[in-house]
Design an enzyme around this catalytic site. Structure first.
Site, PDB file in Angstrom:
ATOM      1  N   SER A 166       0.804  -1.222   0.000  1.00  0.00           N
ATOM      2  CA  SER A 166       0.000   0.000   0.000  1.00  0.00           C
ATOM      3  C   SER A 166       0.838   1.273   0.000  1.00  0.00           C
ATOM      4  O   SER A 166       0.392   2.312  -0.503  1.00  0.00           O
ATOM      5  CB  SER A 166      -0.928   0.002   1.221  1.00  0.00           C
ATOM      6  OG  SER A 166      -0.192  -0.213   2.416  1.00  0.00           O
ATOM      7  N   HIS A 168      -0.973   5.667   6.816  1.00  0.00           N
ATOM      8  CA  HIS A 168      -0.340   5.635   5.500  1.00  0.00           C
ATOM      9  C   HIS A 168       0.011   7.059   5.082  1.00  0.00           C
ATOM     10  O   HIS A 168      -0.635   8.014   5.519  1.00  0.00           O
ATOM     11  CB  HIS A 168      -1.285   5.028   4.452  1.00  0.00           C
ATOM     12  CG  HIS A 168      -1.417   3.543   4.546  1.00  0.00           C
ATOM     13  ND1 HIS A 168      -2.225   2.928   5.478  1.00  0.00           N
ATOM     14  CD2 HIS A 168      -0.846   2.547   3.830  1.00  0.00           C
ATOM     15  CE1 HIS A 168      -2.149   1.606   5.335  1.00  0.00           C
ATOM     16  NE2 HIS A 168      -1.309   1.353   4.339  1.00  0.00           N
TER      17      HIS A 168
END
Length: 265
Positions: free
Chosen positions: A40, A247
């Protein structure tokens, strides 16, 4: 008149030099065949602007691979990075874009193998002791089991793309400790999570060196931009959709990962 003529000649020569350099740079980029692999952090989860074709892999046009592509216009570009990918997923589903003509490869991998998502869930929702136990388990996996899995991935990349320059990027610290956050998890938990990133990055860097690839450490470039930092934050804290939590956001991709990758190229 002679001084004026000399200046004109010098200016013309300088302009020609700049034009020649630009043409050479474009020609060099035109010969690059770039493939982006990984999890990711390479897909760009958390950065928004996801491509429709990528589905649940959530590949973002704000990710560092897409940003590098836009800046350098390589002759070929393929992106198979995917949210949640582990080393086994790279081996089974991401290497088909590689061949002997591939000249550049980027990848982040290993965080999901070490249980990044479940460790963060434990640390956010459960007790301090549970968090520390989860971090310890992640570190143990990273030092005992992950090296062999990384070796398999790097060996497969080298076999599929023997002529490629391979850049492997690490993971940043998630938290600034002590930081400016009033709410959230304790500094003890934050410090433990950062220490897990240190162990993971250390393992990755050693396996990358053994493979003969290039390793780019992103911890220093993210310093001052972590969760709880007083500056512009390049990482999402707990957010919705929940898979975008912890993230890099768009600024983290462009300000953190892109320069790190570019320096490795």
């Amino acid at each position: 008149m002679r001084p004026v003529r000399a200046v004109l000649v010098a200016a013309t020569a300088a302009a020609l030099s700049v034009a020649t350099l630009a043409a050479a740079t474009e020609a060099q980029a035109a010969g690059v065949r770039y493939a982006a692999l990984g999890d990711s952090y390479s897909a760009g989860v958390g950065a928004g602007s996801y491509t429709s074709e990528s589905g649940s892999c959530k590949r973002s046009t704000n990710s560092y691979p897409y940003l590098w592509k836009a800046a350098h216009a390589p002759s070929a570009f393929a992106d198979t990075a995917c949210s949640g990918a582990r080393t086994g997923d790279v081996l089974s589903g991401q290497l088909g874009v590689l061949d002997s003509a591939t000249t550049l490869v980027s990848i982040t991998i290993g965080g999901n193998d070490a249980g990044f998502a479940s460790t963060m869930q434990t640390c956010v929702l459960e007790s301090e002791s549970s968090c520390l136990s989860a971090v310890a388990a992640a570190k143990s996996y990273a030092t005992s089991t992950l090296p062999g899995k990384l070796d398999q991935v790097y060996s497969a990349i080298k076999s599929k793309a023997p002529n490629a320059h391979v850049v492997v990027l690490g993971y940043p610290h998630l938290y600034k400790v002590p930081g400016s956050c009033i709410f959230g998890i304790s500094d003890t938990k934050r410090t433990a999570i950062n220490s897990a990133a240190d162990v993971l990055d250390d393992v990755i860097s050693k396996r990358v060196a053994n493979a003969g690839f290039t390793y780019q450490d992103v911890r220093s470039i993210f310093a001052g931009h972590e969760i709880c930092a007083s500056g512009t934050r390049w990482l999402n804290s707990t957010t919705l959709p929940v898979d975008e939590s912890y993230h890099p956001n768009a600024a983290g991709q462009s300000g953190g990962y892109l320069p790190a990758f570019s320096a490795g190229v």
